[in-house]
Design an enzyme around this catalytic site. Structure first.
Site, short mmCIF file in Angstrom:
data_model
loop_
_atom_site.label_atom_id
_atom_site.label_comp_id
_atom_site.label_asym_id
_atom_site.label_seq_id
_atom_site.Cartn_x
_atom_site.Cartn_y
_atom_site.Cartn_z
N HIS A 188 -1.60 -5.41 -2.05
CA HIS A 188 -1.64 -4.25 -2.94
C HIS A 188 -2.74 -3.29 -2.51
O HIS A 188 -3.86 -3.69 -2.21
CB HIS A 188 -1.87 -4.71 -4.38
CG HIS A 188 -1.24 -3.82 -5.40
ND1 HIS A 188 -1.69 -2.54 -5.65
CD2 HIS A 188 -0.19 -4.01 -6.25
CE1 HIS A 188 -0.94 -2.00 -6.61
NE2 HIS A 188 -0.02 -2.87 -6.98
N SER A 196 -8.85 14.50 2.25
CA SER A 196 -7.73 15.40 1.98
C SER A 196 -6.36 14.72 2.10
O SER A 196 -5.44 15.09 1.35
CB SER A 196 -7.79 16.62 2.90
OG SER A 196 -7.67 16.26 4.26
N GLU A 227 -4.53 -24.45 -11.25
CA GLU A 227 -5.13 -23.11 -11.29
C GLU A 227 -6.62 -23.17 -11.06
O GLU A 227 -7.20 -22.35 -10.35
CB GLU A 227 -4.82 -22.44 -12.64
CG GLU A 227 -5.24 -20.98 -12.73
CD GLU A 227 -6.66 -20.77 -13.24
OE1 GLU A 227 -7.10 -19.61 -13.31
OE2 GLU A 227 -7.36 -21.75 -13.57
#
Length: 730
Positions: A673, A616, A392
């Site tokens: 994402h 919008s 990690e």
């Protein structure tokens, strides 16, 4: 008679209390049983285990590829098996650079050779061990450079804007930057983009040394020889093995040539102590640094360039090393193909008592008690997968390779991923998918803070209010920096990151001083918050495992995302207003008149106007989504038939994936994402609605408008997925 009656009355009272409580995803009867289970789980947690296990796991240095790291892996595998888990070790072969040559010397106007070594301290035998990893930055490129030195503060974009105002160019120079301000890998990345040929990063005592408190061994903070190691891999591009982007680093995987790996730095970079930094900074001349740039050293901070001239030589031994992930599975009693994945890494830069062993021993104690309950007939309904990740520290490598290797299956079966890392004394820090916010809040209100005896939610709320915030429980958004990244941002799996802290500050991070001795003196004496972390994460795991209907909630998610849009729109308005004010001052020569004529400051120029963007499409998509979410939220899902619950759970499992796009973000398609991502120039720091937000921040107006359309499309897809849930519930 009274002695017999009291326990009975107490049991009735407790059962009545539980029966009155509701839990997201559980019917009343199921909630009572779940709270009883969680109470039993909590009572069996042991601080003694955490203490003993930390002494073992942090006994020697254990970075990726070390013998002691492999010894730890075999020991953990044995423990998980003894607790009833089907356990295996999955190994990947990843590129790891070990430092062979590290030379930093000042060659003019005076000479100084950096020591590049932290000293052992009295009372901490771990700091005297011979096999300590030298201080360096992993995935720096090799290099031999010599040039004038320029001080760039934290080395972030705003610092280079300040240098530009002063007419200072770092092209062809070596920069020296302070740690903090951003993730370390951003500093050489940005320096290289600005034309620098080398980068030095030092720890200033103002940030984590004697300005903050007594230094080690008297206190917790960094002494003058301490050096923070760390990866400078360009993780905002993609984490994981640098030679296998987007696919697993199996033994026979096709690999990039090292010179073609885009996440290795373009210039050499080396971390140093403030003892080694002071002579270099003292030798600088040029403008005095702005007040906000000055640190805690007893010198006048100048920027340069020069006359200080430095020579930096770095050479690494680049080898493939085995990264061993321990994967322990407890098969669910009713829903074995629905997985709750729980992880914490086991590798460390040196001993890693705080980072990561404090979190790892909490995970293991949690898994031990869950396994014990399962043997007693209280097996979780869904499958639990406990993971101890390797590599990690070098770039989220172990977890990333495992996720890339099993991505299709994980996306099909995983309910959620719960991550921990380092842990300390203090307040709950909880971040993650906001669909899980309501459930985590419920858990936080059930767990008691060991110091104040109120709930950890109440204590967190009190601090927030004192600091001017809200008393409402909220998850922070996930950027990067730990093993949740490949789950949520690459695979669209709902994720959480948990830990305690705020009262165990120090300067041991990634140094030789992150030891059992330091941890038990300053971070979490008695391991009270270790068991509190196990209690918190364990309850979350058990609720996800046993819920009749998965405990995802959407109204809090909606208000959070709506808030993010408001922030982005306000950012654009603020940028426009600032440019208009700036240009008005330029037109009246107010900057020129306000400048000190004796100081060399570049004349201010007009900035390009900030255009209006059409938000919008997002606003309309959110309005439609709100109606769909309102419909979803009105239904008591625990009253559905068993068949509908099963169908609903399958759809809920894949809800987070509807917030991703396979095309990924601009210029970094690994990050899928559309709501959360690490910033391109922040590294660990999150950018919410990243495609739109970062395009605006970088003044890429056409791209910003395009990303507005992309995000609107994502929100429409999400609405369609929620509508599918509503259809199931009819």
């Amino acid at each position: 008679m009274k002695k017999r009656l009291f326990p009975l009355l107490f049991l009735v009272a407790v059962t009545t209390t539980w029966a009155q409580e509701s839990i997201i995803g559980f019917s009343k009867d199921a909630a009572t049983k779940q709270l009883q289970l969680e109470s039993e789980f909590e009572k069996q947690l042991s601080t003694e285990n955490l203490d003993q296990w930390m002494q073992l796991l942090a006994g020697e240095p254990h970075w990726v590829g070390t013998e002691y790291g492999e010894k730890n892996v075999k020991w953990m595998e044995k423990q998980f098996k003894s607790w009833g888990y089907d356990t295996k070790v999955e190994t990947y072969h990843v590129l790891f650079p070990y430092p062979k040559v590290r030379v930093l010397e000042m060659t003019g106007p005076t000479t100084y050779k950096a020591k590049l070594e932290a000293v052992p301290v009295e009372g901490d035998p771990y700091t005297s061990q011979e096999n300590l990893l030298p201080s360096y930055n992993a995935y720096s490129t090799d290099g031999d450079v010599e040039a004038e030195l320029v001080y760039v503060n934290y080395g972030i974009p705003s610092d280079y804007e300040e240098l530009e105002k002063l007419g200072i160019d770092v092209k062809g120079k070596i920069v020296i930057a302070k740690y903090y301000g951003s993730w370390r890998g951003i500093k050489p990345k940005l320096a290289a983009e600005k034309g620098a040929i080398g980068c030095i990063i030092y720890s200033d005592p103002e940030d984590d040394g004697y300005v903050q408190g007594d230094v080690y061994p008297k206190g917790a903070f960094k002494n003058k020889t301490g050096v923070q190691r760390g990866s400078v891999m360009d993780m905002p591009l993609y984490p994981g093995d640098v030679l296998t982007p987007g696919y697993a680093a199996t033994k026979d995987a096709k690999r990039l040539k090292r010179e073609d790996a885009p996440t290795i730095t373009k210039i050499p970079v080396l971390p140093i102590s403030y003892e080694d930094a002071q002579p270099l900074l003292e030798a600088l001349e040029g403008p005095v640094a702005p007040a906000s740039w000055r640190g805690g050293l007893p010198i006048t901070y100048h920027i340069g360039p020069g006359p200080a001239k430095v020579h930096l030589t770095l050479e690494f031994d680049w080898q493939l090393k085995p990264a061993h992930n321990v994967i322990a599975t407890l098969k669910g009693s009713e829903l074995p193909d629905q997985w709750v994945v729980r992880g914490n890494h086991h590798d460390a830069w040196v001993h890693g008592a705080s980072d990561p062993i404090s979190g790892l021993v909490a995970l293991m104690e949690e898994a031990r008690v869950v396994g014990k309950l399962a043997k007693a007939g209280k097996k979780p309904k869904r499958t639990l997968v406990y993971c101890a990740w390797d590599a990690e520290e070098t770039g989220l490598i172990g977890s990333t390779e495992w996720v890339e290797d099993h991505r299709a299956e994980l996306q099909q079966k995983t309910v959620a991923y719960i991550n921990t890392d380092g842990n300390s004394r203090g307040f709950l820090g909880a971040g993650g998918s906001h669909t899980l916010q309501a459930m985590v809040s419920e858990v936080a209100n059930k767990v008691t803070d060991p110091q104040t005896k109120v709930s950890i939610a109440e204590r967190q709320a009190a601090r927030n209010v004192v600091n001017g915030g809200s008393d409402k429980f909220a998850l922070y958004a996930l950027g990067s920096g730990s093993d949740y990244t490949p789950f949520i941002q690459h695979s669209g799996i709902a994720s959480l990151n948990l830990g305690f802290g705020g009262e165990g500050s120090g300067g041991e991070y990634h140094t030789i001083y992150d030891t059992y001795t330091h941890y038990t003196r300053f971070k979490d004496p008695g391991f009270q918050y270790g068991t509190t972390l196990a209690n918190t994460a364990g309850r979350i795991v058990l609720r996800l495992a046993n819920a009749e209907v998965l405990p995802f909630e959407l109204q809090q998610w909606y208000s959070t995302i709506d808030g993010y849009l408001g922030e982005v729109m306000k950012t654009l308005e603020t940028m426009r207003s600032d440019v208009e004010k700036h240009n008005a001052k330029v037109a009246k020569n107010q900057y020129g008149l306000a400048n000190d004529p004796k100081k060399s400051v570049k004349a201010a120029e007009k900035k390009a106007e900030v255009p209006y963007l059409d938000f919008s499409p997002i606003q309309n998509a959110l309005a439609d989504l709100k109606n769909t979410i309102d419909t979803f939220s009105k239904v008591d899902k625990t009253q559905l038939s068993a068949a509908k619950k099963a169908e609903l759970n399958q759809a809920l499992m894949h809800m987070e994936q509807a917030l991703t796009s396979e095309k990924g973000l601009p210029r970094r398609d690994w990050f899928k994402h559309q709501i959360y991502a690490p910033g391109f120039y922040t590294g660990y720091g999150v950018k919410t609605l990243p495609g739109v937000r970062e395009a605006i921040e970088q003044k890429e107006w056409q791209e910003a408008q395009e990303q507005i359309g992309v995000l609107a499309g994502t929100l429409k897809n999400f609405a369609a997925h929620i509508q599918k849930l509503n259809t199931i519930m009819r």
